[in-house]
Design a protein around this motif. Structure first.
Motif, PDB file in Angstrom:
ATOM      1  N   THR A   1       5.285   4.567   1.873  1.00 24.44           N
ATOM      2  CA  THR A   1       5.707   5.837   2.479  1.00 24.44           C
ATOM      3  C   THR A   1       6.522   5.572   3.736  1.00 24.44           C
ATOM      4  OG1 THR A   1       3.752   6.947   1.578  1.00 24.44           O
ATOM      5  CG2 THR A   1       4.874   8.039   3.418  1.00 24.44           C
TER       6      THR A   1
ATOM      7  N   ASP B   1      -3.809  10.832  -6.622  1.00 25.06           N
ATOM      8  CA  ASP B   1      -4.781   9.961  -5.972  1.00 25.06           C
ATOM      9  C   ASP B   1      -4.194   9.346  -4.697  1.00 25.06           C
ATOM     10  OD1 ASP B   1      -6.579  10.464  -8.025  1.00 25.06           O
ATOM     11  OD2 ASP B   1      -6.169   8.571  -9.064  1.00 25.06           O
ATOM     12  N   HIS B   2      -2.857   9.298  -4.597  1.00 22.84           N
ATOM     13  CA  HIS B   2      -2.169   8.728  -3.434  1.00 22.84           C
ATOM     14  C   HIS B   2      -1.868   9.767  -2.357  1.00 22.84           C
ATOM     15  CE1 HIS B   2      -1.779   5.160  -5.815  1.00 22.84           C
ATOM     16  NE2 HIS B   2      -0.913   5.703  -6.652  1.00 22.84           N
TER      17      HIS B   2
ATOM     18  N   ALA C   1      -3.611  11.689  -0.115  1.00 24.80           N
ATOM     19  CA  ALA C   1      -4.200  11.601   1.229  1.00 24.80           C
ATOM     20  C   ALA C   1      -3.576  10.468   2.036  1.00 24.80           C
ATOM     21  CB  ALA C   1      -5.717  11.433   1.139  1.00 24.80           C
ATOM     22  N   GLU C   2      -3.396   9.317   1.416  1.00 29.89           N
ATOM     23  CA  GLU C   2      -2.806   8.175   2.126  1.00 29.89           C
ATOM     24  C   GLU C   2      -1.345   8.442   2.483  1.00 29.89           C
ATOM     25  OE1 GLU C   2      -2.269   3.329   1.611  1.00 29.89           O
ATOM     26  OE2 GLU C   2      -3.403   4.445   0.104  1.00 29.89           O
ATOM     27  N   MET C   3      -0.578   8.994   1.532  1.00 26.16           N
ATOM     28  CA  MET C   3       0.811   9.348   1.818  1.00 26.16           C
ATOM     29  C   MET C   3       0.862  10.371   2.944  1.00 26.16           C
ATOM     30  SD  MET C   3       3.123  12.046   1.502  1.00 26.16           S
ATOM     31  CE  MET C   3       2.232  13.124   0.406  1.00 26.16           C
ATOM     32  N   ASN C   4       0.028  11.397   2.858  1.00 31.29           N
ATOM     33  CA  ASN C   4       0.043  12.491   3.821  1.00 31.29           C
ATOM     34  C   ASN C   4      -0.295  12.005   5.238  1.00 31.29           C
ATOM     35  OD1 ASN C   4       0.550  15.344   3.901  1.00 31.29           O
ATOM     36  ND2 ASN C   4      -1.589  15.595   4.476  1.00 31.29           N
ATOM     37  N   ALA C   5      -1.244  11.094   5.358  1.00 33.15           N
ATOM     38  CA  ALA C   5      -1.624  10.559   6.668  1.00 33.15           C
ATOM     39  C   ALA C   5      -0.455   9.807   7.311  1.00 33.15           C
ATOM     40  CB  ALA C   5      -2.834   9.642   6.533  1.00 33.15           C
ATOM     41  N   THR C   6       0.317   9.116   6.498  1.00 33.22           N
ATOM     42  CA  THR C   6       1.496   8.407   7.009  1.00 33.22           C
ATOM     43  C   THR C   6       2.620   9.382   7.304  1.00 33.22           C
ATOM     44  OG1 THR C   6       0.861   6.493   5.694  1.00 33.22           O
ATOM     45  CG2 THR C   6       3.133   6.549   6.516  1.00 33.22           C
TER      46      THR C   6
ATOM     47  N   SER D   1       0.842  -1.198   0.000  1.00 28.72           N
ATOM     48  CA  SER D   1       0.000   0.000   0.000  1.00 28.72           C
ATOM     49  C   SER D   1       0.876   1.247   0.000  1.00 28.72           C
ATOM     50  CB  SER D   1      -0.881   0.010   1.242  1.00 28.72           C
ATOM     51  OG  SER D   1      -0.068   0.135   2.412  1.00 28.72           O
ATOM     52  N   ILE D   2       0.288   2.372  -0.342  1.00 31.14           N
ATOM     53  CA  ILE D   2       1.016   3.648  -0.272  1.00 31.14           C
ATOM     54  C   ILE D   2       1.465   3.909   1.164  1.00 31.14           C
ATOM     55  CG2 ILE D   2       0.775   6.160  -0.515  1.00 31.14           C
ATOM     56  CD1 ILE D   2       1.163   4.692  -3.173  1.00 31.14           C
ATOM     57  N   THR D   3       0.653   3.497   2.130  1.00 29.20           N
ATOM     58  CA  THR D   3       1.036   3.658   3.539  1.00 29.20           C
ATOM     59  C   THR D   3       2.354   2.947   3.816  1.00 29.20           C
ATOM     60  OG1 THR D   3      -1.238   3.894   4.289  1.00 29.20           O
ATOM     61  CG2 THR D   3       0.358   3.130   5.921  1.00 29.20           C
TER      62      THR D   3
END
Length: 128
Positions: free
Chosen positions: A55, A87-88, A90-95, A50-52
């Motif tokens: 990252t 598209d990635h 939000a997921e990158m930013n949250a991590t 996953s992107i999570t």
């Protein structure tokens, strides 16, 4: 006496080309971009991860390089994030925000392609 030194550590992905993991000057460390590849050379992909997780691996690689240079993630002053698709974001930013709690300056840009077909690459500048 050299004004800078090259930094390599076995605890992060080895460079995929003719560059060092970082350059350390007496005051600043310039880290090369880290892709989601571990020290053993295993590359994470969207098919397997996953992107999570990607990252996290990019940032863990940066942490290992910074440690080898005598610094750490808390001394990062500038980060550049490269994504092949926003598209990635939000997921990158949250991590990302879990690691960079001190909120260094940052740019995040969408790019057409990254090395080895990965969807994320992160580089940084830190104080020595």
């Amino acid at each position: 006496m050299a004004e800078f030194k090259t930094v390599y550590t076995k605890d992060a992905a080895y460079p995929a080309g003719p560059y060092s993991q970082a350059i350390a000057t007496p005051s600043t460390i310039y880290c090369s971009g880290q892709i989601p590849c571990d020290a053993a050379g295993t590359l994470l992909t969207l098919e397997t991860s996953s992107i999570t997780k990607m990252t996290e691996l990019c940032i863990n690689n940066l942490s290992a390089v910074l440690k080898a240079a005598g610094s750490d993630i808390s001394r990062v002053v500038k980060v550049n994030v490269f994504l092949t698709s926003m598209d990635h974001f939000a997921e990158m930013n949250a991590t990302y925000e879990k690691f960079f709690t001190h909120k260094p300056a940052r740019s995040c840009v969408a790019v057409y392609q990254l090395p080895k077909g990965v969807p994320v690459e992160i580089e940084c500048i830190a104080l020595a």
